[in-house]
Scaffold this active site. Structure first.
Site, PDB file in Angstrom:
ATOM      1  N   SER A   1      37.352  19.580  -1.772  1.00 58.62           N
ATOM      2  CA  SER A   1      37.665  18.488  -2.690  1.00 58.62           C
ATOM      3  C   SER A   1      39.113  18.037  -2.487  1.00 58.62           C
ATOM      4  CB  SER A   1      37.359  18.919  -4.124  1.00 58.62           C
ATOM      5  OG  SER A   1      37.321  17.807  -4.999  1.00 58.62           O
TER       6      SER A   1
ATOM      7  N   ASP B   1      27.059  13.127  -2.580  1.00 63.37           N
ATOM      8  CA  ASP B   1      28.441  13.418  -2.967  1.00 63.37           C
ATOM      9  C   ASP B   1      29.286  12.178  -2.698  1.00 63.37           C
ATOM     10  OD1 ASP B   1      30.908  14.370  -3.582  1.00 63.37           O
ATOM     11  OD2 ASP B   1      30.830  16.127  -2.268  1.00 63.37           O
TER      12      ASP B   1
ATOM     13  N   HIS C   1      28.571  17.430  -5.553  1.00 66.28           N
ATOM     14  CA  HIS C   1      29.910  17.901  -5.191  1.00 66.28           C
ATOM     15  C   HIS C   1      30.080  19.401  -5.437  1.00 66.28           C
ATOM     16  CE1 HIS C   1      34.036  17.205  -4.054  1.00 66.28           C
ATOM     17  NE2 HIS C   1      34.514  17.670  -5.192  1.00 66.28           N
TER      18      HIS C   1
END
Length: 209
Positions: A123, A178, A191
């Site tokens: 991320s 995602d 995610h």
């Protein structure tokens, strides 16, 4: 409202993580001995510790199990705070985080000149790697044997690669659905699925060291 939703989802990820606290606190490059392999990782937003509570310790532990006594794991922290607000900065993370990651790669090269460096991010941590690795001199880039990125927030912006770094040394995991991989900061359930890719990521890195 969107930011609140992101915070709620990310906080839930940390709370649900099965990774124990000790395994999140990996600071082995800074305080430990040199090893054959050095793994440098930048965690996701709101994850705690040095490696976070999901893919970071997952990959670290996988490497350590495969190469017992030969792996040092180092998280990008504490100046990289993994705060939510930094996702909205132009580089997708803070300059302090980028600088800290650069310094860790430099430390690995100077302290342990014979180590093989592998790296990763999840991320916001992928943005740290997208910005730090291109800033390194070529001799340190050449020491980096492989990089794995989960839920890559710079995937679209950088054309599915880390700028000025070999694509064959990079593996980007972007789950179907995602949306951060499509240039947005919209967080969906996809995610949070990347623990399923940890074993493959470990294999990818091991094949390059």
């Amino acid at each position: 409202m969107k930011l609140l939703t992101v915070l709620t989802l990310l906080t839930g990820l940390v709370a649900a993580s099965p990774i124990d606290l000790e395994k999140r606190q990996r600071n082995e490059l800074r305080v430990g001995a040199c090893e054959e392999i050095t793994f440098i990782f930048a965690r996701a937003s709101t994850e705690t510790g040095y490696l976070g509570g999901s893919t970071g310790p997952g990959v670290c532990n996988g490497l350590k199990l495969a190469r017992v006594g030969q792996v040092a794991c180092q998280g990008v922290a504490p100046r990289y705070t993994a705060d939510l607000a930094s996702n909205f900065l132009p580089q997708g993370t803070s300059q302090a985080a980028i600088d800290e990651a650069v310094e860790l790669f430099q430390l690995a090269a100077s302290k342990c000149p014979n180590t093989k460096i592998v790296a990763g991010g999840y991320s916001q941590g992928t943005a740290v790697m997208h910005n730090a690795i291109p800033a390194l001199p070529d001799n340190i880039k050449n020491m980096i044997k492989g990089v794995v990125l989960f839920g890559d927030t710079r995937n679209q912006q950088d054309g599915g690669r880390i700028p000025n770094f070999p694509t064959d040394k990079t593996k980007i995991y972007c789950a179907v659905g995602d949306l951060v991989c499509e240039g947005t900061l919209v967080i969906t359930a996809a995610h949070f699925t990347y623990m399923a890719n940890v074993a493959d990521a470990v294999s990818f890195l091991l094949a390059r060291v």
